[in-house]
Design a protein around this motif. Structure first.
Motif, PDB file in Angstrom:
ATOM      1  N   ASP A   4       0.849  -1.189   0.000  1.00  0.00           N
ATOM      2  CA  ASP A   4       0.000   0.000   0.000  1.00  0.00           C
ATOM      3  C   ASP A   4       0.885   1.240   0.000  1.00  0.00           C
ATOM      4  OD1 ASP A   4      -2.229   1.599   0.128  1.00  0.00           O
ATOM      5  OD2 ASP A   4      -3.174   0.453   1.754  1.00  0.00           O
ATOM      6  N   TYR A   5       0.234   2.382  -0.012  1.00  0.00           N
ATOM      7  CA  TYR A   5       0.983   3.628   0.123  1.00  0.00           C
ATOM      8  C   TYR A   5       0.507   4.349   1.373  1.00  0.00           C
ATOM      9  CZ  TYR A   5       3.107   3.082  -4.417  1.00  0.00           C
ATOM     10  OH  TYR A   5       3.858   2.617  -5.449  1.00  0.00           O
ATOM     11  N   LEU A   6       1.445   4.876   2.148  1.00  0.00           N
ATOM     12  CA  LEU A   6       1.070   5.613   3.363  1.00  0.00           C
ATOM     13  C   LEU A   6       1.710   6.984   3.336  1.00  0.00           C
ATOM     14  CD1 LEU A   6       1.543   2.991   6.237  1.00  0.00           C
ATOM     15  CD2 LEU A   6      -0.629   3.805   5.312  1.00  0.00           C
ATOM     16  N   LEU A   7       1.035   7.920   3.983  1.00  0.00           N
ATOM     17  CA  LEU A   7       1.665   9.237   4.157  1.00  0.00           C
ATOM     18  C   LEU A   7       2.750   9.060   5.227  1.00  0.00           C
ATOM     19  CD1 LEU A   7      -1.495  11.513   4.288  1.00  0.00           C
ATOM     20  CD2 LEU A   7       0.214  11.420   2.450  1.00  0.00           C
ATOM     21  N   LEU A   8       3.881   9.676   5.005  1.00  0.00           N
ATOM     22  CA  LEU A   8       4.981   9.520   5.979  1.00  0.00           C
ATOM     23  C   LEU A   8       4.557   9.978   7.365  1.00  0.00           C
ATOM     24  CD1 LEU A   8       8.383  10.501   4.325  1.00  0.00           C
ATOM     25  CD2 LEU A   8       7.892   8.491   5.681  1.00  0.00           C
ATOM     26  N   LYS A   9       3.751  11.043   7.399  1.00  0.00           N
ATOM     27  CA  LYS A   9       3.341  11.572   8.709  1.00  0.00           C
ATOM     28  C   LYS A   9       2.437  10.577   9.464  1.00  0.00           C
ATOM     29  CE  LYS A   9      -0.633  14.416   7.204  1.00  0.00           C
ATOM     30  NZ  LYS A   9      -1.680  13.539   7.660  1.00  0.00           N
ATOM     31  N   ASP A  10       1.888   9.591   8.729  1.00  0.00           N
ATOM     32  CA  ASP A  10       1.033   8.596   9.387  1.00  0.00           C
ATOM     33  C   ASP A  10       1.835   7.417   9.964  1.00  0.00           C
ATOM     34  OD1 ASP A  10      -1.172  10.081   8.931  1.00  0.00           O
ATOM     35  OD2 ASP A  10      -1.726   9.037   7.066  1.00  0.00           O
ATOM     36  N   ILE A  11       3.120   7.443   9.732  1.00  0.00           N
ATOM     37  CA  ILE A  11       3.944   6.344  10.290  1.00  0.00           C
ATOM     38  C   ILE A  11       4.637   6.869  11.554  1.00  0.00           C
ATOM     39  CG2 ILE A  11       5.885   4.771   9.852  1.00  0.00           C
ATOM     40  CD1 ILE A  11       5.235   5.041   6.852  1.00  0.00           C
ATOM     41  N   LEU A  13       7.249   7.238  14.421  1.00  0.00           N
ATOM     42  CA  LEU A  13       8.676   6.944  14.599  1.00  0.00           C
ATOM     43  C   LEU A  13       9.006   6.789  16.088  1.00  0.00           C
ATOM     44  CD1 LEU A  13      10.216   9.451  12.018  1.00  0.00           C
ATOM     45  CD2 LEU A  13       9.787   7.021  11.718  1.00  0.00           C
ATOM     46  N   LYS A  14       7.979   6.891  16.896  1.00  0.00           N
ATOM     47  CA  LYS A  14       8.228   6.825  18.350  1.00  0.00           C
ATOM     48  C   LYS A  14       8.243   5.384  18.858  1.00  0.00           C
ATOM     49  CE  LYS A  14       6.702  11.380  19.694  1.00  0.00           C
ATOM     50  NZ  LYS A  14       5.459  12.126  19.789  1.00  0.00           N
ATOM     51  N   ASP A  15       7.440   4.555  18.252  1.00  0.00           N
ATOM     52  CA  ASP A  15       7.361   3.173  18.729  1.00  0.00           C
ATOM     53  C   ASP A  15       8.518   2.364  18.137  1.00  0.00           C
ATOM     54  OD1 ASP A  15       6.715   0.482  19.191  1.00  0.00           O
ATOM     55  OD2 ASP A  15       4.595   1.002  19.389  1.00  0.00           O
ATOM     56  N   GLU A  16       9.453   2.000  19.006  1.00  0.00           N
ATOM     57  CA  GLU A  16      10.679   1.341  18.511  1.00  0.00           C
ATOM     58  C   GLU A  16      10.709  -0.139  18.895  1.00  0.00           C
ATOM     59  OE1 GLU A  16      13.922   3.742  20.032  1.00  0.00           O
ATOM     60  OE2 GLU A  16      13.806   5.041  18.266  1.00  0.00           O
ATOM     61  N   ARG A  17       9.565  -0.739  19.052  1.00  0.00           N
ATOM     62  CA  ARG A  17       9.559  -2.121  19.565  1.00  0.00           C
ATOM     63  C   ARG A  17      10.281  -3.108  18.634  1.00  0.00           C
ATOM     64  NH1 ARG A  17       3.175  -3.348  19.790  1.00  0.00           N
ATOM     65  NH2 ARG A  17       3.075  -1.097  19.932  1.00  0.00           N
ATOM     66  N   PHE A  18      10.322  -2.782  17.330  1.00  0.00           N
ATOM     67  CA  PHE A  18      11.017  -3.698  16.400  1.00  0.00           C
ATOM     68  C   PHE A  18      12.387  -3.167  15.963  1.00  0.00           C
ATOM     69  CE2 PHE A  18       6.403  -4.382  15.447  1.00  0.00           C
ATOM     70  CZ  PHE A  18       6.329  -5.673  15.952  1.00  0.00           C
ATOM     71  N   ARG A  19      12.761  -2.009  16.463  1.00  0.00           N
ATOM     72  CA  ARG A  19      13.970  -1.362  15.934  1.00  0.00           C
ATOM     73  C   ARG A  19      15.244  -1.973  16.535  1.00  0.00           C
ATOM     74  NH1 ARG A  19      15.313   5.126  15.801  1.00  0.00           N
ATOM     75  NH2 ARG A  19      17.225   4.909  14.594  1.00  0.00           N
ATOM     76  N   ILE A  20      16.194  -2.299  15.686  1.00  0.00           N
ATOM     77  CA  ILE A  20      17.464  -2.852  16.195  1.00  0.00           C
ATOM     78  C   ILE A  20      18.670  -1.992  15.794  1.00  0.00           C
ATOM     79  CG2 ILE A  20      16.713  -5.260  16.368  1.00  0.00           C
ATOM     80  CD1 ILE A  20      18.365  -5.631  13.677  1.00  0.00           C
ATOM     81  N   SER A  21      18.506  -1.099  14.789  1.00  0.00           N
ATOM     82  CA  SER A  21      19.649  -0.281  14.353  1.00  0.00           C
ATOM     83  C   SER A  21      19.436   1.174  14.758  1.00  0.00           C
ATOM     84  CB  SER A  21      19.811  -0.331  12.839  1.00  0.00           C
ATOM     85  OG  SER A  21      19.819  -1.653  12.413  1.00  0.00           O
ATOM     86  N   HIS A  22      20.427   1.733  15.423  1.00  0.00           N
ATOM     87  CA  HIS A  22      20.320   3.130  15.836  1.00  0.00           C
ATOM     88  C   HIS A  22      21.408   3.992  15.223  1.00  0.00           C
ATOM     89  CE1 HIS A  22      17.104   2.654  18.840  1.00  0.00           C
ATOM     90  NE2 HIS A  22      17.576   1.405  18.889  1.00  0.00           N
ATOM     91  N   PHE A  23      22.433   3.352  14.752  1.00  0.00           N
ATOM     92  CA  PHE A  23      23.560   4.134  14.211  1.00  0.00           C
ATOM     93  C   PHE A  23      23.812   3.689  12.772  1.00  0.00           C
ATOM     94  CE2 PHE A  23      24.070   3.472  18.726  1.00  0.00           C
ATOM     95  CZ  PHE A  23      24.073   4.779  19.185  1.00  0.00           C
ATOM     96  N   GLN A  50      -2.159   3.346  15.090  1.00  0.00           N
ATOM     97  CA  GLN A  50      -1.141   3.965  14.223  1.00  0.00           C
ATOM     98  C   GLN A  50      -0.283   2.897  13.536  1.00  0.00           C
ATOM     99  OE1 GLN A  50       1.454   6.294  16.717  1.00  0.00           O
ATOM    100  NE2 GLN A  50       1.818   4.597  18.120  1.00  0.00           N
ATOM    101  N   TYR A  51       0.355   3.338  12.467  1.00  0.00           N
ATOM    102  CA  TYR A  51       1.278   2.428  11.796  1.00  0.00           C
ATOM    103  C   TYR A  51       2.669   2.570  12.428  1.00  0.00           C
ATOM    104  CZ  TYR A  51      -2.213   1.506   8.275  1.00  0.00           C
ATOM    105  OH  TYR A  51      -3.360   1.103   7.665  1.00  0.00           O
ATOM    106  N   ILE A  52       3.283   1.443  12.707  1.00  0.00           N
ATOM    107  CA  ILE A  52       4.658   1.504  13.250  1.00  0.00           C
ATOM    108  C   ILE A  52       5.577   0.671  12.363  1.00  0.00           C
ATOM    109  CG2 ILE A  52       3.881   1.931  15.615  1.00  0.00           C
ATOM    110  CD1 ILE A  52       4.619  -0.988  16.249  1.00  0.00           C
ATOM    111  N   ILE A  53       6.849   1.026  12.405  1.00  0.00           N
ATOM    112  CA  ILE A  53       7.798   0.353  11.502  1.00  0.00           C
ATOM    113  C   ILE A  53       8.210  -1.001  12.067  1.00  0.00           C
ATOM    114  CG2 ILE A  53      10.041   0.543  10.325  1.00  0.00           C
ATOM    115  CD1 ILE A  53       9.788   3.609  10.745  1.00  0.00           C
ATOM    116  N   ALA A  54       8.069  -2.025  11.239  1.00  0.00           N
ATOM    117  CA  ALA A  54       8.542  -3.365  11.636  1.00  0.00           C
ATOM    118  C   ALA A  54       9.945  -3.584  11.082  1.00  0.00           C
ATOM    119  CB  ALA A  54       7.609  -4.434  11.117  1.00  0.00           C
ATOM    120  N   SER A  55      10.157  -3.063   9.886  1.00  0.00           N
ATOM    121  CA  SER A  55      11.478  -3.201   9.263  1.00  0.00           C
ATOM    122  C   SER A  55      11.635  -2.094   8.233  1.00  0.00           C
ATOM    123  CB  SER A  55      11.577  -4.575   8.598  1.00  0.00           C
ATOM    124  OG  SER A  55      12.665  -4.605   7.723  1.00  0.00           O
TER     125      SER A  55
END
Lengths: 317, 371
Positions: A4-11, A13-23, A50-55
């Protein structure tokens, strides 16, 4: 999973439950997206309205930087966060090597997703190229918990696992003192400095902070004529001298005796490493017969001196 | 003297080792301990690795198995050092005492306290081995890959070993221990060629680095008891460890030793300073965070092992030798170094052994001819 297509503002960036890279650096990715577009869309899930990033954090940040408004995404229907994380972990595993910090973050996340310790050790450590032993898990989890500014240095200086483990032996405040010293050094010297400093602290029962505030070290720190690498090198040597005082006393005394007998500069004489064997090692270079004879003459001259015999007896037991 | 005897939490018996008299004897002596017959200990080792301290965990289990290879091997010593032609019998592997400096932590792939029960194979191999050594007197012992007596209340092997070796007059057999597990030894008649040896240290080192072992005082008192029974004894100051008060503390141990044990009954005393392969340093620091032994000036020796910087080693040895020789009766007790260079022998003992054969003769011949 659907595209699908999402507006960037709808994703979010605060929920980092799947995030593993910070640098990471976005330079190459920006270049690629500019040239060919976003071929491989990020994956998102819908959680808490809300939509959150899985990868695909890097890809989202890059699109943000390129001022895109809408981006293509894959929306995952899976409800179990643990299952999603594991799927992504395996997917990435086939594509690239995880860094030390990413491995630490993965293990921490798996633990948060309630993967049992035994499974972490037996399944996930080998998957990440780590020996399956509890002590490694413990260390990686400790790495995942260090402050962000320290993680940044670990990443930037590509610190080895061994050096990071040594760094973890110090308190957070001490780590911050150490960071500027470690920054200009290569991996081996980082390890050496940390090891010597830690062992010195343990032996003398003082803190690293106290050692780093010693006058001779402070003098170097404040010397504006010295570059960062020069400062780090000199401080490393001071710490080594303090860690091995007798060894350095002997090495200094050996040099002192050589000076006393005016040992010729162009001929190198060295004791065995740490004076362990009784042999001394000599080296010089020459091009002609005359040069060779000249060196021999010089050697003969020093050999006549009484102090030369003293070197042989004193440093050979 | 109260000995805290070692009992495992569980005994694992490798399938083919069940039907041996020694296995039955161990099970009888550990009648309260549950046991399980297993095909292969490798699966157990894998499980251990998921635990925080697999080395310590493995000490809770006794593995009964068979020695399929050679029981008798030359003591490996180390490169560039003067050896002593010692032979070792691998009846046991690993030790429950868990001393901080113990090399076995990184040396053996099987971490369990292991007992070999196929003794007939041992006697056969020994018969052959001793026959091949005709014309020489040599030393052999069981205390290299374990403590010789720490499992003796379970195995009673000391009785078998003494009975076997008392007839072999060209062999000096040594039990090497830190325990006071001497009940079996005291029950049987001593023999001239049986030596009961103790590893000794300063009280502080013993307390801090060997906390599971009986105190130095208890060890020396046990030595006094076996001397009273008629045995000869030996002592190993190994590893000698430096710390601020080492000189005074070692002197104290030596004085107490020579006061409690008749020096004429001492077959030999060995000296060896702290040394270990570099990878053991991390293990010691991780497993024994309170221990300070790795923080002294240890540098790589010619054999690659970490050891005290040579002048510091010489100082250690000089002072210990002086303390021993101060006792007139101990003037003639043979002293030797474990894993040291010819330079140290020359500097400290004023001796120039040309090799291990010389050391073998130095240590064994006086015992044979002074009988």
């Amino acid at each position: 999973m659907r595209k699908d297509y999402l507006l960037l503002k709808d994703i979010s960036l605060k929920d980092e439950r799947f995030r593993i890279s910070h640098f990471f650096s976005l330079d190459k990715l920006l270049l690629s997206i500019k040239k060919v577009g976003l071929i491989n869309p990020p994956m998102v899930v819908f959680r808490d309205s809300q939509y959150i990033i899985a990868s695909g954090w890097k890809r989202v940040f890059a699109c943000q930087k390129l001022k895109w408004k809408r981006i293509p995404v894959y929306i995952l229907n899976e409800q179990d966060d643990k299952e999603i994380f594991i799927k992504i972990l395996y997917e990435n595993l086939a594509l690239r090597e995880y860094t030390l910090l990413e491995k630490a973050e993965i293990l921490l996340k798996l633990k948060k997703f309630r993967v049992e310790e035994r499974e972490l050790i037996q399944t996930y450590l080998p998957l990440l190229g780590i020996p399956p032993a509890a002590r490694f898990l413990e260390k990686y989890l400790a790495i995942s918990k260090v402050k962000k500014e320290i993680k940044k240095i670990i990443h930037e200086r590509n610190m080895s696992f061994v050096a990071v483990c040594l760094l973890l032996k110090f308190e957070s405040k001490e780590m911050l003192f150490l960071i500027p010293l470690l920054k200009p050094l290569g991996q081996n010297k980082q390890k050496e400095l940390l090891e010597d400093l830690y062992e010195l602290c343990q032996r003398n029962r003082i803190s690293a902070k106290d050692i780093l505030q010693l006058k001779d070290i402070q003098r170097i720190q404040k010397d504006e004529k010295l570059s960062h690498i020069q400062k780090a090198e000199r401080i490393r040597l001071i710490i080594k001298r303090k860690r091995y005082p007798t060894v350095f006393r002997w090495a200094d005394a050996f040099q002192e005796r050589l000076k006393k007998i005016s040992w010729p500069d162009e001929i190198t004489i060295k004791p065995a490493p740490f004076f362990e064997s009784e042999h001394l090692f000599l080296s010089f270079s020459f091009k002609t017969r005359d040069e060779f004879l000249d060196k021999l003459q010089k050697l003969q001259a020093v050999a006549q001196k009484k102090e030369f015999s003293e070197i042989l007896t004193h440093f050979n037991g | 003297m109260v000995e805290k005897l070692y009992y495992p939490e569980k005994i694992y018996i490798e399938k083919g080792s069940l039907d041996f008299p020694s296995t039955r004897n161990i099970l009888k002596n550990a009648y309260n301990v549950p046991f399980e017959i297993i095909k292969n200990p490798d699966d157990l080792i894998e499980t251990l690795n998921t635990l925080k301290d697999p080395i310590l965990e493995a000490k809770k289990y006794l593995l009964i198995t068979r020695q399929m290879g050679e029981f008798v091997k030359p003591c490996p010593c180390t490169t560039h050092c003067i050896g002593c032609n010692y032979f070792i019998i691998n009846l046991y592997l690993n030790c429950p005492l868990d001393c901080s400096y113990c090399i076995l932590q990184n040396y053996l792939s099987n971490p369990f306290i292991t007992v070999h029960v196929n003794l007939q194979r041992l006697w056969d191999q020994l018969d052959e081995f001793i026959k091949a050594q005709k014309g020489r007197t040599f030393r052999i012992g069981t205390g290299e890959l374990s403590d010789s007596l720490v499992l003796d209340h379970l195995t009673e092997y000391s009785k078998d070993l003494i009975s076997y070796f008392r007839m072999k007059k060209n062999v000096l057999f040594e039990f090497k221990t830190k325990t006071v597990n001497i009940q079996n030894i005291l029950q049987i008649e001593p023999a001239e060629n049986i030596i009961i040896a103790w590893s000794l240290n300063s009280s502080k080192v013993s307390k801090e680095e060997e906390p599971m072992a009986p105190s130095v005082t208890e060890r020396i008192e046990a030595a006094g008891e076996v001397v009273k029974k008629g045995y000869r004894v030996a002592f190993h100051f190994d590893p000698i460890i430096r710390y601020p008060e080492w000189e005074q503390d070692y002197k104290q141990t030596i004085c107490f030793l020579l006061e409690k044990v008749n020096p004429l009954k001492i077959a030999w005393i060995s000296l060896g300073s702290l040394r270990f392969p570099p990878n053991l340093k991390k293990t010691i620091q991780e497993r024994f965070p309170h221990s300070k032994i790795t923080y002294e000036e240890l540098v790589p020796g010619i054999d690659g092992k970490l050891r005290y910087f040579k002048p510091l080693r010489i100082e250690l040895y000089m002072k210990l030798v002086k303390s021993i020789r101060l006792n007139k009766k101990a003037e003639k007790v043979p002293l030797y170094f474990c894993m040291e260079t010819d330079e140290i022998w020359r500097e400290v003992l004023k001796m120039k052994p040309r090799g291990k054969k010389d050391v073998e003769n130095y240590l064994s011949l006086p015992l044979v001819f002074n009988k």
